[in-house]
Design an enzyme around this catalytic site. Structure first.
Site, PDB file in Angstrom:
ATOM      1  N   THR A 192      -0.486  -6.396  12.109  1.00  0.00           N
ATOM      2  CA  THR A 192      -0.951  -6.875  10.810  1.00  0.00           C
ATOM      3  C   THR A 192      -1.092  -8.399  10.771  1.00  0.00           C
ATOM      4  O   THR A 192      -0.388  -9.111  11.490  1.00  0.00           O
ATOM      5  CB  THR A 192       0.055  -6.430   9.718  1.00  0.00           C
ATOM      6  N   ASP A 193      -1.955  -8.872   9.870  1.00  0.00           N
ATOM      7  CA  ASP A 193      -2.075 -10.329   9.667  1.00  0.00           C
ATOM      8  C   ASP A 193      -0.841 -10.905   8.966  1.00  0.00           C
ATOM      9  O   ASP A 193      -0.648 -12.130   8.959  1.00  0.00           O
ATOM     10  CB  ASP A 193      -3.348 -10.662   8.872  1.00  0.00           C
ATOM     11  N   GLU A 194       0.003 -10.018   8.386  1.00  0.00           N
ATOM     12  CA  GLU A 194       1.156 -10.531   7.628  1.00  0.00           C
ATOM     13  C   GLU A 194       2.173 -11.244   8.508  1.00  0.00           C
ATOM     14  O   GLU A 194       3.012 -11.984   8.005  1.00  0.00           O
ATOM     15  CB  GLU A 194       1.838  -9.394   6.860  1.00  0.00           C
ATOM     16  N   GLY A 201       9.188 -12.455  -3.040  1.00  0.00           N
ATOM     17  CA  GLY A 201       8.654 -13.108  -1.839  1.00  0.00           C
ATOM     18  C   GLY A 201       7.169 -12.893  -1.625  1.00  0.00           C
ATOM     19  O   GLY A 201       6.679 -13.011  -0.495  1.00  0.00           O
ATOM     20  N   LEU A 228       0.139   3.109  16.359  1.00  0.00           N
ATOM     21  CA  LEU A 228      -0.014   2.794  14.925  1.00  0.00           C
ATOM     22  C   LEU A 228       1.160   3.275  14.086  1.00  0.00           C
ATOM     23  O   LEU A 228       1.260   2.893  12.910  1.00  0.00           O
ATOM     24  CB  LEU A 228      -1.293   3.439  14.351  1.00  0.00           C
ATOM     25  N   ALA A 229       2.025   4.123  14.635  1.00  0.00           N
ATOM     26  CA  ALA A 229       3.127   4.654  13.826  1.00  0.00           C
ATOM     27  C   ALA A 229       4.000   3.512  13.327  1.00  0.00           C
ATOM     28  O   ALA A 229       4.436   2.671  14.116  1.00  0.00           O
ATOM     29  CB  ALA A 229       3.962   5.627  14.658  1.00  0.00           C
ATOM     30  N   LYS A 251       7.238  -6.080  11.885  1.00  0.00           N
ATOM     31  CA  LYS A 251       6.006  -6.011  12.686  1.00  0.00           C
ATOM     32  C   LYS A 251       5.935  -7.200  13.652  1.00  0.00           C
ATOM     33  O   LYS A 251       5.479  -7.062  14.793  1.00  0.00           O
ATOM     34  CB  LYS A 251       4.770  -6.003  11.778  1.00  0.00           C
ATOM     35  N   TYR A 297       8.998  -6.028   5.993  1.00  0.00           N
ATOM     36  CA  TYR A 297       7.911  -5.339   6.711  1.00  0.00           C
ATOM     37  C   TYR A 297       7.289  -6.273   7.758  1.00  0.00           C
ATOM     38  O   TYR A 297       7.195  -5.924   8.940  1.00  0.00           O
ATOM     39  CB  TYR A 297       6.840  -4.863   5.721  1.00  0.00           C
TER      40      TYR A 297
HETATM   41  P1  NAD Z   1       0.636   4.720   7.054  1.00  0.00           P
HETATM   42  O1  NAD Z   1       1.915   4.405   6.375  1.00  0.00           O
HETATM   43  O2  NAD Z   1      -0.496   5.290   6.269  1.00  0.00           O
HETATM   44  O3  NAD Z   1       0.901   5.761   8.253  1.00  0.00           O
HETATM   45  C1  NAD Z   1       1.954   5.600   9.149  1.00  0.00           C
HETATM   46  C2  NAD Z   1       2.034   6.863  10.004  1.00  0.00           C
HETATM   47  O4  NAD Z   1       3.092   6.670  10.969  1.00  0.00           O
HETATM   48  C3  NAD Z   1       2.390   8.125   9.204  1.00  0.00           C
HETATM   49  O5  NAD Z   1       1.574   9.196   9.604  1.00  0.00           O
HETATM   50  C4  NAD Z   1       3.853   8.380   9.565  1.00  0.00           C
HETATM   51  O6  NAD Z   1       4.225   9.747   9.516  1.00  0.00           O
HETATM   52  C5  NAD Z   1       3.921   7.826  10.981  1.00  0.00           C
HETATM   53  N1  NAD Z   1       5.279   7.416  11.326  1.00  0.00           N
HETATM   54  C6  NAD Z   1       6.117   6.621  10.614  1.00  0.00           C
HETATM   55  N2  NAD Z   1       7.286   6.495  11.237  1.00  0.00           N
HETATM   56  C7  NAD Z   1       7.201   7.209  12.390  1.00  0.00           C
HETATM   57  C8  NAD Z   1       8.089   7.449  13.466  1.00  0.00           C
HETATM   58  N3  NAD Z   1       9.328   6.937  13.467  1.00  0.00           N
HETATM   59  N4  NAD Z   1       7.660   8.204  14.502  1.00  0.00           N
HETATM   60  C9  NAD Z   1       6.415   8.726  14.506  1.00  0.00           C
HETATM   61  N5  NAD Z   1       5.532   8.557  13.492  1.00  0.00           N
HETATM   62  C10 NAD Z   1       5.930   7.803  12.453  1.00  0.00           C
HETATM   63  O7  NAD Z   1       0.214   3.401   7.792  1.00  0.00           O
HETATM   64  P2  NAD Z   1      -1.239   2.719   7.921  1.00  0.00           P
HETATM   65  O8  NAD Z   1      -1.542   1.966   6.704  1.00  0.00           O
HETATM   66  O9  NAD Z   1      -2.176   3.725   8.422  1.00  0.00           O
HETATM   67  O10 NAD Z   1      -0.924   1.646   9.080  1.00  0.00           O
HETATM   68  C11 NAD Z   1      -0.983   2.038  10.442  1.00  0.00           C
HETATM   69  C12 NAD Z   1      -0.611   0.850  11.299  1.00  0.00           C
HETATM   70  O11 NAD Z   1      -1.524  -0.222  11.070  1.00  0.00           O
HETATM   71  C13 NAD Z   1       0.781   0.292  11.021  1.00  0.00           C
HETATM   72  O12 NAD Z   1       1.359  -0.082  12.243  1.00  0.00           O
HETATM   73  C14 NAD Z   1       0.523  -0.916  10.147  1.00  0.00           C
HETATM   74  O13 NAD Z   1       1.525  -1.878  10.308  1.00  0.00           O
HETATM   75  C15 NAD Z   1      -0.807  -1.394  10.680  1.00  0.00           C
HETATM   76  N6  NAD Z   1      -1.667  -2.103   9.728  1.00  0.00           N
HETATM   77  C16 NAD Z   1      -1.921  -1.580   8.490  1.00  0.00           C
HETATM   78  C17 NAD Z   1      -2.818  -2.247   7.644  1.00  0.00           C
HETATM   79  C18 NAD Z   1      -3.163  -1.680   6.277  1.00  0.00           C
HETATM   80  O14 NAD Z   1      -3.862  -2.341   5.513  1.00  0.00           O
HETATM   81  N7  NAD Z   1      -2.730  -0.485   5.924  1.00  0.00           N
HETATM   82  C19 NAD Z   1      -3.408  -3.442   8.035  1.00  0.00           C
HETATM   83  C20 NAD Z   1      -3.100  -3.956   9.302  1.00  0.00           C
HETATM   84  C21 NAD Z   1      -2.234  -3.271  10.150  1.00  0.00           C
HETATM   85  O1  DAU Z   2      -2.519  -7.495   5.319  1.00  0.00           O
HETATM   86  C1  DAU Z   2      -2.310  -6.273   5.967  1.00  0.00           C
HETATM   87  C2  DAU Z   2      -1.290  -5.477   5.193  1.00  0.00           C
HETATM   88  O2  DAU Z   2      -1.931  -5.033   4.006  1.00  0.00           O
HETATM   89  C3  DAU Z   2      -0.746  -4.282   5.979  1.00  0.00           C
HETATM   90  O3  DAU Z   2      -0.056  -4.756   7.112  1.00  0.00           O
HETATM   91  C4  DAU Z   2       0.192  -3.444   5.108  1.00  0.00           C
HETATM   92  O4  DAU Z   2       0.601  -2.292   5.822  1.00  0.00           O
HETATM   93  C5  DAU Z   2      -0.566  -3.030   3.866  1.00  0.00           C
HETATM   94  O5  DAU Z   2       0.305  -2.317   3.008  1.00  0.00           O
HETATM   95  C6  DAU Z   2      -1.147  -4.238   3.140  1.00  0.00           C
HETATM   96  O6  DAU Z   2      -0.082  -5.040   2.548  1.00  0.00           O
HETATM   97  P1  DAU Z   2      -0.220  -5.640   1.057  1.00  0.00           P
HETATM   98  O7  DAU Z   2       1.134  -5.881   0.542  1.00  0.00           O
HETATM   99  O8  DAU Z   2      -1.201  -6.757   1.012  1.00  0.00           O
HETATM  100  O9  DAU Z   2      -0.921  -4.367   0.335  1.00  0.00           O
HETATM  101  P2  DAU Z   2      -0.659  -3.670  -1.091  1.00  0.00           P
HETATM  102  O10 DAU Z   2      -1.759  -2.669  -1.261  1.00  0.00           O
HETATM  103  O11 DAU Z   2       0.726  -3.193  -1.248  1.00  0.00           O
HETATM  104  O12 DAU Z   2      -0.894  -4.853  -2.115  1.00  0.00           O
HETATM  105  C7  DAU Z   2      -2.107  -5.568  -2.161  1.00  0.00           C
HETATM  106  C8  DAU Z   2      -1.942  -6.670  -3.197  1.00  0.00           C
HETATM  107  O13 DAU Z   2      -1.848  -6.064  -4.497  1.00  0.00           O
HETATM  108  C9  DAU Z   2      -0.698  -7.487  -3.026  1.00  0.00           C
HETATM  109  O14 DAU Z   2      -0.941  -8.848  -3.352  1.00  0.00           O
HETATM  110  C10 DAU Z   2       0.296  -6.890  -4.018  1.00  0.00           C
HETATM  111  C11 DAU Z   2      -0.612  -6.416  -5.134  1.00  0.00           C
HETATM  112  N1  DAU Z   2      -0.149  -5.202  -5.865  1.00  0.00           N
HETATM  113  C12 DAU Z   2       0.196  -4.103  -5.131  1.00  0.00           C
HETATM  114  C13 DAU Z   2       0.653  -2.968  -5.738  1.00  0.00           C
HETATM  115  C14 DAU Z   2       1.041  -1.750  -4.927  1.00  0.00           C
HETATM  116  C15 DAU Z   2      -0.062  -5.192  -7.242  1.00  0.00           C
HETATM  117  O15 DAU Z   2      -0.408  -6.180  -7.913  1.00  0.00           O
HETATM  118  N2  DAU Z   2       0.404  -4.055  -7.858  1.00  0.00           N
HETATM  119  C16 DAU Z   2       0.775  -2.937  -7.169  1.00  0.00           C
HETATM  120  O16 DAU Z   2       1.206  -1.939  -7.791  1.00  0.00           O
END
Ligand code: NAD
Ligand code: DAU
Length: 348
Positions: free
Chosen positions: A130-132, A289, A79-80, A160, A156
């Site tokens: 991620t779905d992105e 974008g 997950l990192a 991924k 990003y």
């Molecule tokens: P996050 O940013 O909260 O946490 C990332 C973690 O990875 C942190 O603890 C950071 O210290 C660690 N990390 C970063 N770079 C590193 C490195 N070079 N070596 C070791 N550790 C490192 O991320 P998250 O939101 O918990 O997402 C976790 C995973 O799930 C990611 O791969 C992300 O792409 C994926 N994901 C996130 C979401 C979402 O909505 N947040 C959705 C789908 C998939």
């Molecule tokens: O879809 C999965 C992804 O969801 C993960 O892979 C990413 O790690 C995670 O960050 C998230 O990406 P998004 O870009 O969708 O999430 P974010 O919370 O940044 O933004 C959600 C939506 O809200 C997006 O359409 C942008 C908008 N937004 C976000 C921020 C931070 C705003 O309007 N204002 C803001 O300040």
């Protein structure tokens, strides 16, 4: 099982760590402790005898070799990552470094370890993605399936997508037993307040403006983080090698509708007059974008593994707000120091 979980001090990784310890697994949490990490996220399991922390970077091959040899994991849950789209626009280099080069380095270390053990078929390398990677949908398009073509559009999501391709290639070419999952937007406790929900909860608390990008009409599919962790656990135990599983909440919201709902709930929880939080909504320049819509078809996960989201969104959102309001010290600690400089650069 002994699990090597990377990124276990982040938002989703810590939920995976907490669940894995509760399920009786041995857990090695490997994390570089970047700005997005918080050791407090795993405080509830830190003293557990089945839990070990390794402060290491996934780009550091020597450290990875040492960690594989020392712990001999049965599976890697990867997950990192650098995870925030806005930061990937601000500085894409770190995303290529960690998400592409880091995943490559981890794959090579895992492969060397696995080959050295005689290539056990039971080994797993699970890449959490991620779905992105599938790009952006129009309003009437069907949701992404596992067969949707890749069309990443931000640094990003491109990084991924690159890491997904590497993981599949290591499965195809070297026979490493890989599995992938692609999930929609997670929400819940311990999310770093650069992402929409915790950022807006924090701003509402402090009566600060709520910066809505563009017209607020972009659509995301929201899933409670512990349901994601449960899906990852199901895939670890029962997922088929070489397969990809989409994970989603069946829960699409336009940003502005979600934000209005959040405002209403926060007014009630903070005992403020109705409409107080909505007055903070401020439309700002759109994200470059900005993907319009993500939606996930998680039928495969439901049909093969019986997984479904457990929480209704209103319930998950209320639970999430309560958590941030009750965990004031956590929110204060992660929004001090460098966070303020980030916030000023991005929003002022
Ligand atoms: P996050 O940013 O909260 O946490 C990332 C973690 O990875 C942190 O603890 C950071 O210290 C660690 N990390 C970063 N770079 C590193 C490195 N070079 N070596 C070791 N550790 C490192 O991320 P998250 O939101 O918990 O997402 C976790 C995973 O799930 C990611 O791969 C992300 O792409 C994926 N994901 C996130 C979401 C979402 O909505 N947040 C959705 C789908 C998939
Ligand atoms: O879809 C999965 C992804 O969801 C993960 O892979 C990413 O790690 C995670 O960050 C998230 O990406 P998004 O870009 O969708 O999430 P974010 O919370 O940044 O933004 C959600 C939506 O809200 C997006 O359409 C942008 C908008 N937004 C976000 C921020 C931070 C705003 O309007 N204002 C803001 O300040």
């Amino acid at each position: 099982m002994k699990l090597l979980i990377t990124g276990g001090c982040g938002f989703i990784g810590s939920a995976v760590v907490r669940l894995a310890v509760a399920e009786g697994h041995e857990v090695v949490n490997l994390d570089a402790l970047t700005y997005a990490a918080c050791e407090e996220n795993v405080a509830s399991v830190a003293a557990h005898p089945a839990y070990t922390f390794e402060h290491a970077d996934i780009r550091d091959r020597a450290a990875l070799d040492r960690i594989f040899a020392a712990h001999g994991p049965d599976a890697v849950m990867h997950l990192a990552a650098e995870s925030h789209v806005d930061r990937s626009i601000d500085g894409p280099g770190a995303f290529v470094d960690t998400n592409v080069t880091g995943t490559f380095t981890l794959l090579q270390a895992a492969r060397a370890w696995w080959e050295g053990q005689g290539r056990p078929a039971s080994f797993r390398f699970h890449h959490i993605s991620t779905d992105e990677v599938f790009g952006s949908l129009g309003p009437e398009d069907p949701p992404f399936t596992e067969a949707s073509p890749y069309d990443p559009r931000s640094p990003y999501s491109a990084s991924k997508a690159g890491s997904d391709h590497l993981v599949r290639a290591w499965g195809h070419t070297f026979g490493l037993p890989v599995v992938l999952s692609n999930c929609s937007n997670n929400y819940g406790p311990y999310q770093f307040p650069e992402k929409l929900l915790p950022l807006f909860i924090n701003n509402i608390k402090h009566l600060k403006p709520l910066p809505v990008y563009g017209k607020g009409i972009n659509v995301r599919d929201w899933l409670y983080v512990e349901d994601h962790a449960r899906a990852i656990d199901d895939i670890l135990h029962r997922g088929r090698v070489g397969e990809t599983y989409n994970i989603g909440g069946h829960n699409e919201y336009r940003n502005i509708d979600l934000i209005r709902l959040l405002c209403q709930l926060m007014d009630k929880k903070l005992d403020r007059p109705a409409g107080t939080s909505e007055q903070l909504i401020t439309y700002v320049t759109d994200r470059a974008g900005h993907d319009m819509r993500y939606a996930i078809d998680a039928t495969k996960l439901r049909d093969e593994l019986g997984w479904m989201p457990s929480l209704k969104f209103e319930e998950g959102l209320a639970r999430t707000i309560d958590w941030y309001l009750e965990n004031d010290a956590w929110l204060e600690s992660v929004t001090s120091g460098a966070y303020q400089a980030y916030y000023d650069r991005m929003y002022n």
